[in-house]
Design a protein around this motif. Structure first.
Motif, mmCIF file in Angstrom:
data_model
loop_
_atom_site.group_PDB
_atom_site.id
_atom_site.type_symbol
_atom_site.label_atom_id
_atom_site.label_comp_id
_atom_site.label_asym_id
_atom_site.label_seq_id
_atom_site.Cartn_x
_atom_site.Cartn_y
_atom_site.Cartn_z
ATOM 1 N N ARG A 70 0.870 -1.182 0.000
ATOM 2 C CA ARG A 70 0.000 0.000 0.000
ATOM 3 C C ARG A 70 0.900 1.222 0.000
ATOM 4 O O ARG A 70 2.114 1.132 0.120
ATOM 5 N N GLY A 71 0.271 2.407 -0.127
ATOM 6 C CA GLY A 71 1.053 3.632 -0.267
ATOM 7 C C GLY A 71 1.178 3.939 -1.759
ATOM 8 O O GLY A 71 1.555 3.050 -2.544
ATOM 9 N N ALA A 72 0.840 5.173 -2.135
ATOM 10 C CA ALA A 72 0.682 5.498 -3.555
ATOM 11 C C ALA A 72 1.869 5.102 -4.453
ATOM 12 O O ALA A 72 1.689 4.378 -5.444
ATOM 13 N N ARG A 115 -7.452 -0.269 -6.667
ATOM 14 C CA ARG A 115 -7.693 0.823 -5.700
ATOM 15 C C ARG A 115 -7.889 2.119 -6.515
ATOM 16 O O ARG A 115 -7.117 2.395 -7.429
ATOM 17 N N GLN A 138 -2.003 2.124 9.954
ATOM 18 C CA GLN A 138 -0.702 2.213 9.259
ATOM 19 C C GLN A 138 0.323 2.973 10.109
ATOM 20 O O GLN A 138 1.523 2.727 10.015
ATOM 21 N N ASP A 168 -2.052 10.857 -1.912
ATOM 22 C CA ASP A 168 -2.461 9.847 -2.894
ATOM 23 C C ASP A 168 -2.812 10.466 -4.233
ATOM 24 O O ASP A 168 -2.723 9.816 -5.278
ATOM 25 N N ASN A 195 -5.430 12.414 0.830
ATOM 26 C CA ASN A 195 -4.518 11.546 1.583
ATOM 27 C C ASN A 195 -5.360 10.768 2.594
ATOM 28 O O ASN A 195 -6.581 10.940 2.682
ATOM 29 N N LYS A 196 -4.709 9.929 3.361
ATOM 30 C CA LYS A 196 -5.393 9.049 4.317
ATOM 31 C C LYS A 196 -6.416 9.782 5.163
ATOM 32 O O LYS A 196 -6.160 10.895 5.627
HETATM 33 O O1 MRU Z 1 -4.476 3.140 2.262
HETATM 34 P P1 MRU Z 1 -2.993 3.355 2.138
HETATM 35 O O2 MRU Z 1 -2.214 2.761 3.260
HETATM 36 O O3 MRU Z 1 -2.491 2.929 0.778
HETATM 37 O O4 MRU Z 1 -2.832 4.922 2.220
HETATM 38 C C1 MRU Z 1 -1.553 5.471 2.108
HETATM 39 C C2 MRU Z 1 -1.521 6.935 2.326
HETATM 40 O O5 MRU Z 1 -2.511 7.559 2.572
HETATM 41 C C3 MRU Z 1 -0.186 7.611 2.163
HETATM 42 O O6 MRU Z 1 -0.117 8.743 2.963
HETATM 43 C C4 MRU Z 1 0.006 8.031 0.701
HETATM 44 O O7 MRU Z 1 -0.219 6.961 -0.166
HETATM 45 C C5 MRU Z 1 1.342 8.592 0.454
HETATM 46 S S1 MRU Z 1 2.575 7.350 0.584
HETATM 47 C C6 MRU Z 1 4.077 7.962 0.183
#
Ligand code: MRU
Length: 345
Positions: A47-49, A87, A194, A235, A245-246
């Motif tokens: 996970r993470g963009a 996603r 996370q 994201d 973002n999250k």
């Molecule tokens: O749902 P996730 O864990 O994929 O969400 C991740 C985030 O919100 C991060 O802050 C974002 O992707 C930036 S990661 C460098």
């Protein structure tokens, strides 16, 4: 060949550290099919963009290998679709798949083995570039952190959310490399945790003084403790600078404004979606209700309660003090600066 904590690629198989099991278990999930890669993204093993983008690029190569006997545009479109439907919010996923698809289209009259070889090179290039831009953003970003800074983090924007090094945590990493002492309050980041599971783990390994807090404690921490900045990843960033973002990021930005705490977003250009004018157009993923009604498998809510579980929110551009990219630090207002910086790649 790519080999980092987040992912290992040998030209045929992709191994992903299974982030669902961290920090208790450090185990790699091996994918040799594009179905496996799609599930790994959908089910949050990775996970993470930026990490999602690079993983999808390797998934695309695996998809091409699966279709080596009949490597048609139609087959590759369906590989792309399968990976794209995992996603919806992180634009890096679509950015990486579009890049892989353009490469494929530019080569489609060539022999399959040659195409696969070139696709492999392109995917590895995406992965290496990610590490490179993270280090550049870290360098720009660390200048904004004074000696003995205290920051609040949200979700995980560290090495695990990228191929390596991280975006928001890359800024802390670079500050440490410059000899600065940085302390961090880490939002646990309900519902998926996370922050508690991944960011606390990564920051402690970096030697950062790390204090875990529940998300609803951030306001009080800003009011009563010294906090210099909130630093988060993104994201998707719209053309006007609105930041998806999250979930919980927006609340943090409002709190930061109230308490005169700087609010920084660290994100590569691949996270900026100039086709989207404002954050209102960004698709927000909604996830399973079980993530809210249970914590790590233990039910905490009445069986039939209604639940709303948006995985992301959008922070208005005017709440963001700076967006740190690999091409430099942008400050509000963003429209023109984003247009300039994204023009010409
Ligand atoms: O749902 P996730 O864990 O994929 O969400 C991740 C985030 O919100 C991060 O802050 C974002 O992707 C930036 S990661 C460098």
């Amino acid at each position: 060949m790519i080999s980092t904590v987040t992912m290992r690629w040998n030209g045929k198989e992709l191994e992903l550290i299974d982030q669902r099991k961290l920090p208790q278990v450090e185990e790699y999930l091996k994918c040799t099919t594009s179905d496996c890669v799609a599930s790994a993204i959908r089910d949050m093993a990775v996970r993470g963009a930026p990490a999602i983008g690079a993983t999808a690029a390797f998934g695309y190569v695996i998809g091409a290998m699966e279709n080596v006997k009949n490597l048609t545009e139609e087959r590759m479109n369906s590989v792309k679709e399968k990976l794209a439907q995992t996603r919806p919010t992180a634009v890096n996923l679509f950015w990486a798949l579009d890049r892989m698809n353009s490469k494929f289209l530019s080569l489609k009259s060539r022999k399959p083995d040659f195409i696969i070889d070139e696709l492999n090179k392109e995917a590895e290039k995406i992965a290496r570039e990610d590490i490179d831009v993270n280090k550049k953003m870290g360098e720009y970003g660390q200048k904004l952190l004074q000696e003995n800074s205290t920051v609040i983090t949200h979700c995980n924007a560290g090495a695990l959310a990228t191929v390596d090094y991280g975006t928001a945590l890359g800024m802390i990493h670079a500050a440490i490399d410059h000899g600065k002492h940085v302390s961090a309050y880490v939002d646990e980041t309900r519902p998926y945790l996370q922050g508690a599971r991944l960011t606390a783990w990564e920051l402690m390994k970096l030697g950062v003084k790390t204090t875990l807090i529940c998300d609803n404690m951030a306001g009080w921490v800003m009011k009563t403790r010294k906090v210099d900045a909130v630093i988060v990843g993104a994201d998707r960033i719209a053309a006007n600078g609105d930041v998806a973002n999250k979930i919980g990021t927006y609340s943090l930005a409002l709190l930061a404004k109230r308490h005169n705490v700087k609010f920084y977003v660290v994100a590569p250009l691949s996270t900026i979606d100039v086709k989207i004018k404002s954050g209102l157009e960004i698709p927000i993923e909604e996830r399973s209700h079980d993530e809210v009604t249970a914590v790590r498998g233990v039910k905490i809510a009445p069986e039939s309660v209604e639940v709303y579980n948006p995985a992301f929110d959008v922070t208005d551009a005017d709440l963001v003090d700076a967006i740190i990219t690999e091409k430099g630090v942008l400050t509000y207002p963003y429209d023109k600066k984003i247009a300039d910086i994204t023009r010409g790649g």
